[in-house]
Design a protein around this motif. Structure first.
Motif: not given
Length: 384
Positions: A282-292, A309-316, A217-226
């Motif tokens: 999610p890792r807070p640093e990753a969330t902050a970077m995506l917001q940036r 603010a969330q994270a998931c694992f992509l199946p590889c 699994g590859l951990k991927a971060h994402s955010i959803v903003v409004r």
């Protein structure tokens, strides 16, 4: 009417995994008249299928073994949108652009509307470097909200084809010799003629899969903003080459959605997959970077409230190619996993093809040979 003893036995398939691959497989199996039980540990679309971008592309996989799978799936997404009310899960055709963004040394330098680059939509007023590269248009690009799509197709499978849902942990696939007889779920056996392992990165926990190949699994971060002005954002998916002021290069992606929110992703890392999807944070640093990133790309997104603010694992898979088909030397055992970042796109054709293979003995929607699990046995024998 024939007496019960003479009636034809209805095949019972247990699908393990309630993500988009499992849900689509259950739907297409039900459509072919099979009795289906889907087993999911937590909830439908609780992992990557609920947290992905939902980007669909007709031709971005051209030139690879995914070409046929992707093209067939893109078409199936269109027909499913007509059947399932695609508007309810955010299906729409979009544009896609590739562009460079280079952070200024100070605050983001937004362009005035009159001076914005003609090659990018007006809401992209951040420090674009060079010209934008068109990747696709509404003829070749689309999107869905992945969680809503997965839930919608599974709901239709339940309503129209009688697919049933069992919430519990798949512990073991039961065998009699080399023949599948059922699945152990939380200590109880569910009898089955056929089992499909479609548990994303957790597929590798099943001994039938792990004895054949490895799934990571590859951990991927994402955010959803409004944003406060959602109407200002046109339907353009952005694929960025993003250089920070510190000189680091990232490859984030931005997907506006039709209900006004904007999805931003792109921070990945290789870490251990937890046992339970609910344990993924999610890792807070990753969330902050995506917001940036979002705030640098667009003044409309600057300061936008983070809804999720969330994270998931992509199946590889170990060779980067999905694993779809019959597990060798075991009668009634199948697997569908390893789709990486293209799971939402390729789920319909995966499910349709696997249903054909299970019921008819051959897939006609897509040639599954490039994805056949048997390839790992062949490689192992050649390396001896």
């Amino acid at each position: 009417m024939e007496p019960p003893s003479q009636q034809q036995h209805q095949q019972h398939v247990v699908v393990c995994g309630g993500g988009v691959i499992g849900a689509c497989t259950a739907y297409f199996l039900g459509k072919k008249g099979v009795r289906v039980t889907l087993v999911e540990k937590s909830a439908i679309a609780c992992a990557a299928s609920g947290k992905a971008g939902g980007f669909l592309a007709l031709d971005m996989c051209d030139g690879s073994v995914l070409r046929g799978l992707a093209r067939a799936s893109f078409g199936l997404h269109q027909s499913l949108a007509e059947e399932l009310d695609g508007e309810s899960y955010g299906y729409r055709r979009i544009h896609a652009l590739g562009l460079g963004i280079e952070e200024a040394k100070g605050a983001p330098g937004y362009l005035s509307k009159g001076h914005a680059k003609a090659s990018v939509p007006a809401w992209v007023d951040g420090p674009v470097s060079g010209s934008a590269k068109p990747i696709g248009n509404p003829k070749t690009m689309a999107q869905v909200h992945p969680q809503l799509f997965t839930q919608a197709i599974f709901a239709k499978a339940v309503e129209k084809y009688g697919v049933s849902l069992v919430i519990g942990k798949v512990q073991e696939v039961k065998l009699a010799g080399n023949k599948v007889t059922g699945v152990v779920v939380d200590g109880e056996v569910i009898a089955a003629d056929t089992v499909v392992v479609a548990m994303g990165p957790w597929s590798g926990e099943n001994s039938l899969v792990s004895s054949l190949t490895s799934i990571s699994g590859l951990k991927a971060h994402s955010i959803v903003v409004r944003p406060k002005q959602p109407d200002a954002i046109s339907p353009y998916a952005l694929f960025l080459t993003y250089r920070t002021k510190e000189g680091k290069v990232l490859d984030p992606e931005i997907y506006p959605r039709p209900r006004g929110e904007v999805y931003v992703c792109g921070m990945t890392e290789e870490v251990a997959v937890p046992d339970d999807p609910q344990q993924i944070i999610p890792r807070p640093e990753a969330t902050a970077m995506l917001q940036r990133v979002a705030g640098t790309v667009s003044s409309v997104l600057a300061g936008a409230e983070i809804e999720v603010a969330q994270a998931c694992f992509l199946p590889c898979s170990e060779d980067g190619v999905p694993v779809i088909g019959k597990i060798p030397n075991v009668d009634g055992a199948y697997v569908a996993t390893g789709h990486s970042c293209w799971g939402i796109l390729n789920a319909p054709a995966t499910g349709a093809s696997l249903a054909e293979l299970i019921v008819d003995g051959v897939s006609t929607t897509v040639d599954l040979k490039p994805f056949d699990p048997l390839r790992f046995c062949i490689r192992a024998s050649r390396s001896r």
